[in-house]
Design an enzyme around this catalytic site. Structure first.
Site, mmCIF file in Angstrom:
data_model
loop_
_atom_site.group_PDB
_atom_site.id
_atom_site.type_symbol
_atom_site.label_atom_id
_atom_site.label_comp_id
_atom_site.label_asym_id
_atom_site.label_seq_id
_atom_site.Cartn_x
_atom_site.Cartn_y
_atom_site.Cartn_z
ATOM 1 N N GLU A 273 0.741 -1.314 -0.050
ATOM 2 C CA GLU A 273 0.088 -0.026 0.036
ATOM 3 C C GLU A 273 0.967 1.280 0.269
ATOM 4 O O GLU A 273 0.673 2.075 0.784
ATOM 5 C CB GLU A 273 -0.884 -0.001 1.311
ATOM 6 C CG GLU A 273 -1.680 -1.181 1.512
ATOM 7 C CD GLU A 273 -2.617 -1.179 2.792
ATOM 8 O OE1 GLU A 273 -2.237 -0.182 3.660
ATOM 9 O OE2 GLU A 273 -3.578 -2.044 3.054
ATOM 10 N N CYS A 343 -3.003 33.373 9.969
ATOM 11 C CA CYS A 343 -2.634 33.863 11.086
ATOM 12 C C CYS A 343 -2.515 32.940 12.322
ATOM 13 O O CYS A 343 -3.272 32.794 13.161
ATOM 14 C CB CYS A 343 -4.116 34.802 11.467
ATOM 15 S SG CYS A 343 -4.246 35.998 10.254
#
Ligand code: LLP
Length: 418
Positions: A273, A343
């Site tokens: 995988e 921010c």
């Protein structure tokens, strides 16, 4: 990253001039190379026996164009949600090549997998066994099942992406796996087909894999002595790539030899995988400098891409090299902290030495094809970067950046506030 090379002082993605592309479509955008994806897939797949199923881990980069590219090369898919399953199928990956992992599959997701006729469910708990059995029996279907076993092996990677130690939520503890298989064998609607593990991601040493596979070998012997059919072993993903800060120390060939030897010894067919290894080096994130500003003791280059577009540095402290896409020849090298506009202090891509930057300059954050766009968000009401695929001299926007207005329309104001 040979797919992204400089010619006459300008970065090219295969045959596409990156600065020109940025001028045409705007920034920020991810740019993926078809040839790099193809080479990465072939290098990996070619290292394993021909009958191994290479189930690309969709979570690394689930763009349909990426999935289709891999589907055409013969890739299968490892999915962890109904959404990923639908994407894999939509991209043309046949259900018989799809494995379904994940600790929290819902009833609807399990049913979806059964309806599609996927290759294998990697079941992660006793509770999931019961639920899958109930749904399969109700549909008159038989679910092919492997139990994801937690081998309690430390993969020696970042704690946030280490999944094979006993303290994590993943899999059934290997000490309880035998009971799990006995339960699975007793339940209707389930067919035991194999065993599964996945011990973590960005693993740069061979030993943890060796230790985990040794545990799996012990388990397979025990399960067979209990009378179970164990025809397949899913070794998961996890191979690390070289992000430039340390050598990976892990060669695909060494890993493949280890796993292939295990498969021969245990007489199982393999499922792998890989995610990062296929996609990471196939992608860059192109951004423009908005401002250069001097702090008290450092110089900041503020990009139009932020942690919402690319989260790895903020979340894991990950290092990704940054380069100028069209550096001026005479520019002296300077130190910058390269940051985004979001921010948060964590919205930083780290300290970098770069040719002197001016507002409007283009940079590329490298090795961002895996877990880049896939983990993007619209934090700060910033729709994530566009995605582009190049193929030779051709390019195509494979996911446009949502406009602010489109993004705005996703929210609804309830009628009592209207
Ligand atoms: N199989 C399973 C069950 C997984 O959970 C994962 C990754 C993979 C395969 C693929 O692993 P890979 O070959 O890509 O290492 N967002 C993190 C990585 C999280 C990985 C989660 N699972 C990052 O950016 O580093």
């Amino acid at each position: 990253m040979t797919a992204f090379a400089f010619r006459d002082g300008r970065m090219f993605a295969e045959g596409v001039d990156v600065p020109a592309l940025a001028d045409e479509i705007g920034t920020p955008f991810y740019c993926y190379s078809t040839s790099a994806l193809t080479a990465n897939y072939r290098n990996f797949a070619g290292a394993f026996p021909a009958d191994a199923l290479i189930a690309y881990s969709v979570k690394a980069n689930g763009n349909l164009a990426v999935l289709r590219t891999l589907a055409k090369l013969g890739a299968g898919a490892d999915v962890v949600s109904g959404g990923e399953l639908k994407k894999a199928l939509a991209a043309g990956i046949p259900a018989e090549k799809i494995v379904f992992s994940g600790v929290g599959k819902t009833r609807a997701e399990l049913a979806l997998g059964l309806q599609a006729g996927i290759h294998q469910f990697n079941v992660e708990s006793e509770a999931e066994l019961e639920t899958l059995s109930e749904i399969a029996a109700g549909m008159g279907a038989i679910a092919p099942v492997a139990i994801r076993v937690n081998p309690d092996i430390d993969a020696r990677t970042h704690a946030k992406i280490s999944t094979g130690i006993a303290e994590t939520k993943f899999g059934i503890p290997w000490t309880r796996a035998r009971e799990g298989y006995a339960r699975a064998a007793a339940l209707p609607g389930l067919k035991i087909v194999g065993v599964d593990m996945h011990i973590g991601s960005q693993i740069t040493e061979l030993e943890p894999f060796g230790q985990a596979l040794a545990r799996m070998s012990e388990l397979i012997a025990m399960l067979r002595s209990d009378g179970h059919q164990v025809a397949r072993a899913d070794a998961g993903g996890g191979l690390g790539v070289n992000y430039g800060n340390r050598m990976p120390g892990l060669k695909i060939a060494d890993y493949a030899n280890l796993v292939a030897q295990f498969a021969r010894d245990q007489n199982v067919s393999l499922i792998l995988e890989p995610g990062r290894l296929i996609a990471a080096s196939a992608g860059i994130l192109v951004a423009r400098v908005i401002h250069v500003k001097d702090g008290e003791n450092r110089r900041f280059a503020i990009l139009d891409a932020g942690m919402n577009d690319f989260l790895r540095p903020a979340l894991y402290g990950a290092h990704h090299e940054i380069v100028c896409v069209a550096p001026r020849e005479d520019a002296p090298m300077e130190s910058y902290e390269v940051v985004g506009p979001v921010c948060e202090t964590s919205d930083s891509f780290g300290a970098h030495l770069l040719p002197r930057l001016r507002a409007g300059d283009l940079v590329a954050i490298l090795m961002t094809g895996a877990y880049g766009a896939a983990m993007a968000s619209a934090y700060n009401a910033r729709p994530p970067a566009a995605e582009v695929v190049v193929h030779g001299k051709r390019w195509s926007i494979v996911r446009p950046k949502m406009s602010d207005d489109e993004h705005l329309r996703l929210d609804r104001i309830p009628d009592w506030l209207a």
